[in-house]
Scaffold this motif. Structure first.
Motif, PDB file in Angstrom:
ATOM      1  N   LEU A  82       0.840  -1.252   0.173  1.00 32.31           N
ATOM      2  CA  LEU A  82      -0.088  -0.089  -0.084  1.00 32.31           C
ATOM      3  C   LEU A  82       0.854   1.209   0.083  1.00 32.31           C
ATOM      4  N   ASP A  83       2.081   1.109   0.675  1.00 38.03           N
ATOM      5  CA  ASP A  83       3.010   2.306   0.644  1.00 38.03           C
ATOM      6  C   ASP A  83       3.629   2.542  -0.648  1.00 38.03           C
ATOM      7  N   ASP A  84       3.797   1.698  -1.615  1.00 36.82           N
ATOM      8  CA  ASP A  84       4.597   1.878  -3.005  1.00 36.82           C
ATOM      9  C   ASP A  84       4.218   2.791  -3.593  1.00 36.82           C
ATOM     10  N   ASP A  85       5.324   3.768  -3.872  1.00 39.09           N
ATOM     11  CA  ASP A  85       4.991   4.943  -4.516  1.00 39.09           C
ATOM     12  C   ASP A  85       4.235   4.851  -5.867  1.00 39.09           C
ATOM     13  N   GLU A  86       4.606   3.610  -6.538  1.00 41.07           N
ATOM     14  CA  GLU A  86       3.948   3.441  -7.885  1.00 41.07           C
ATOM     15  C   GLU A  86       2.288   3.261  -8.005  1.00 41.07           C
ATOM     16  N   LEU A  87       2.060   2.920  -6.692  1.00 42.93           N
ATOM     17  CA  LEU A  87       0.603   2.659  -6.377  1.00 42.93           C
ATOM     18  C   LEU A  87      -0.365   3.639  -5.806  1.00 42.93           C
ATOM     19  N   GLN A  88       0.301   4.839  -5.600  1.00 47.80           N
ATOM     20  CA  GLN A  88      -0.370   5.833  -4.959  1.00 47.80           C
ATOM     21  C   GLN A  88      -1.357   6.711  -5.918  1.00 47.80           C
ATOM     22  N   GLY A  89      -2.577   7.026  -5.622  1.00 50.92           N
ATOM     23  CA  GLY A  89      -3.387   7.917  -6.451  1.00 50.92           C
ATOM     24  C   GLY A  89      -4.320   6.948  -6.996  1.00 50.92           C
ATOM     25  N   LEU A  90      -4.193   5.406  -6.962  1.00 47.55           N
ATOM     26  CA  LEU A  90      -5.155   4.720  -7.764  1.00 47.55           C
ATOM     27  C   LEU A  90      -6.837   4.828  -7.367  1.00 47.55           C
ATOM     28  N   ARG A  91      -7.648   4.811  -8.446  1.00 53.15           N
ATOM     29  CA  ARG A  91      -8.980   5.012  -8.085  1.00 53.15           C
ATOM     30  C   ARG A  91      -9.692   3.631  -7.057  1.00 53.15           C
ATOM     31  N   ARG A  92      -9.058   2.472  -7.372  1.00 48.75           N
ATOM     32  CA  ARG A  92      -9.300   1.277  -6.942  1.00 48.75           C
ATOM     33  C   ARG A  92      -8.394   0.391  -6.726  1.00 48.75           C
ATOM     34  N   MET A  93      -8.287  -0.440  -5.492  1.00 46.06           N
ATOM     35  CA  MET A  93      -7.586  -1.577  -5.338  1.00 46.06           C
ATOM     36  C   MET A  93      -8.198  -2.648  -4.739  1.00 46.06           C
ATOM     37  N   MET A  94      -8.473  -3.856  -5.363  1.00 43.08           N
ATOM     38  CA  MET A  94      -9.333  -4.919  -4.893  1.00 43.08           C
ATOM     39  C   MET A  94      -8.467  -6.276  -4.561  1.00 43.08           C
ATOM     40  N   LEU A  95      -9.042  -6.986  -4.042  1.00 43.05           N
ATOM     41  CA  LEU A  95      -8.571  -8.443  -3.715  1.00 43.05           C
ATOM     42  C   LEU A  95      -9.885  -9.484  -3.390  1.00 43.05           C
ATOM     43  N   ALA A  96      -9.560 -10.703  -3.367  1.00 38.43           N
ATOM     44  CA  ALA A  96     -10.378 -11.609  -2.967  1.00 38.43           C
ATOM     45  C   ALA A  96      -9.802 -12.488  -1.765  1.00 38.43           C
ATOM     46  N   THR A  97     -10.689 -12.867  -0.981  1.00 37.30           N
ATOM     47  CA  THR A  97      -9.987 -13.401   0.270  1.00 37.30           C
ATOM     48  C   THR A  97     -11.182 -14.485   0.944  1.00 37.30           C
ATOM     49  N   LYS A  98     -10.640 -15.699   1.178  1.00 42.78           N
ATOM     50  CA  LYS A  98     -11.708 -16.485   2.036  1.00 42.78           C
ATOM     51  C   LYS A  98     -11.684 -16.341   3.572  1.00 42.78           C
ATOM     52  N   ASP A  99     -10.564 -15.860   3.976  1.00 34.79           N
ATOM     53  CA  ASP A  99     -10.308 -16.046   5.279  1.00 34.79           C
ATOM     54  C   ASP A  99      -9.428 -14.875   6.071  1.00 34.79           C
ATOM     55  N   ALA A 100      -9.142 -13.721   5.164  1.00 37.46           N
ATOM     56  CA  ALA A 100      -8.294 -12.980   5.810  1.00 37.46           C
ATOM     57  C   ALA A 100      -8.996 -11.387   6.035  1.00 37.46           C
ATOM     58  N   HIS A 101     -10.211 -11.381   6.113  1.00 40.86           N
ATOM     59  CA  HIS A 101     -11.209 -10.265   6.012  1.00 40.86           C
ATOM     60  C   HIS A 101     -10.610  -9.175   7.040  1.00 40.86           C
ATOM     61  N   GLY A 102     -10.487  -9.821   8.294  1.00 41.71           N
ATOM     62  CA  GLY A 102      -9.857  -8.711   9.595  1.00 41.71           C
ATOM     63  C   GLY A 102      -8.559  -8.104   9.002  1.00 41.71           C
ATOM     64  N   LEU A 103      -7.704  -8.956   8.594  1.00 43.59           N
ATOM     65  CA  LEU A 103      -6.516  -8.148   8.192  1.00 43.59           C
ATOM     66  C   LEU A 103      -6.689  -7.158   7.278  1.00 43.59           C
ATOM     67  N   TYR A 104      -7.279  -7.296   6.248  1.00 45.00           N
ATOM     68  CA  TYR A 104      -7.589  -6.506   5.315  1.00 45.00           C
ATOM     69  C   TYR A 104      -8.204  -5.099   5.604  1.00 45.00           C
ATOM     70  N   LYS A 105      -9.270  -5.418   6.563  1.00 45.61           N
ATOM     71  CA  LYS A 105     -10.039  -4.387   7.173  1.00 45.61           C
ATOM     72  C   LYS A 105      -9.241  -3.433   7.777  1.00 45.61           C
TER      73      LYS A 105
END
Length: 133
Positions: A82-105
């Motif tokens: 998330l801190d990568d300079d190349e990924l700043q200013g994105l309109r959307r970042m997505m992911l899919a997970t079965k079991d790590a919702h708490g981490l990503y939240k």
């Protein structure tokens, strides 16, 4: 990065079981890859991002080796992404997970607000079908 260790883990995961090695190599070559190695140089964590580096990114293949879990590495790894300079200013970042919702939240991810807007072509057994050919 130890691509053999990464491949062995991912090709046994619930999300990419039996992925053929050439397809894995192509995926890595076309992604931004992140990872951690321990003091002995052993690959202990990995993540990759599929992105145009302008508007959209998809976080994928995040894992920490079992012996290194519970040390905060997954949170540290995703924070690095998330801190990568190349990924700043994105309109959307997505992911899919079965079991790590708490981490990503904890890191700012939220359930999709309008899931009815999203569509997919999903072929969950595609790698198993490929290996049968």
């Amino acid at each position: 990065m130890d691509t053999e260790t990464i491949y062995q883990f991912i090709s046994q995961s619930y999300w990419a079981k039996d992925m053929p090695r050439p397809l894995f190599d192509k995926a890595l070559a076309n992604s931004r890859c992140y990872g951690y190695v321990d003091e002995q140089g052993k690959q202990v964590a990995f993540a990759r991002v599929i992105t145009d580096c302008a508007t959209f990114a998809y976080l994928a293949d995040v894992f920490v080796m079992p012996d290194y879990r519970g040390r905060g590495l997954s949170k540290k790894l995703v924070k690095q992404v998330l801190d990568d300079d190349e990924l700043q200013g994105l309109r959307r970042m997505m992911l899919a997970t079965k079991d790590a919702h708490g981490l990503y939240k904890q890191l700012g991810f939220e359930p999709v607000l309008y899931p009815e807007m999203l569509m997919q072509i999903w072929q969950p057994g595609i790698y198993q079908n490929e290996s049968e050919k």
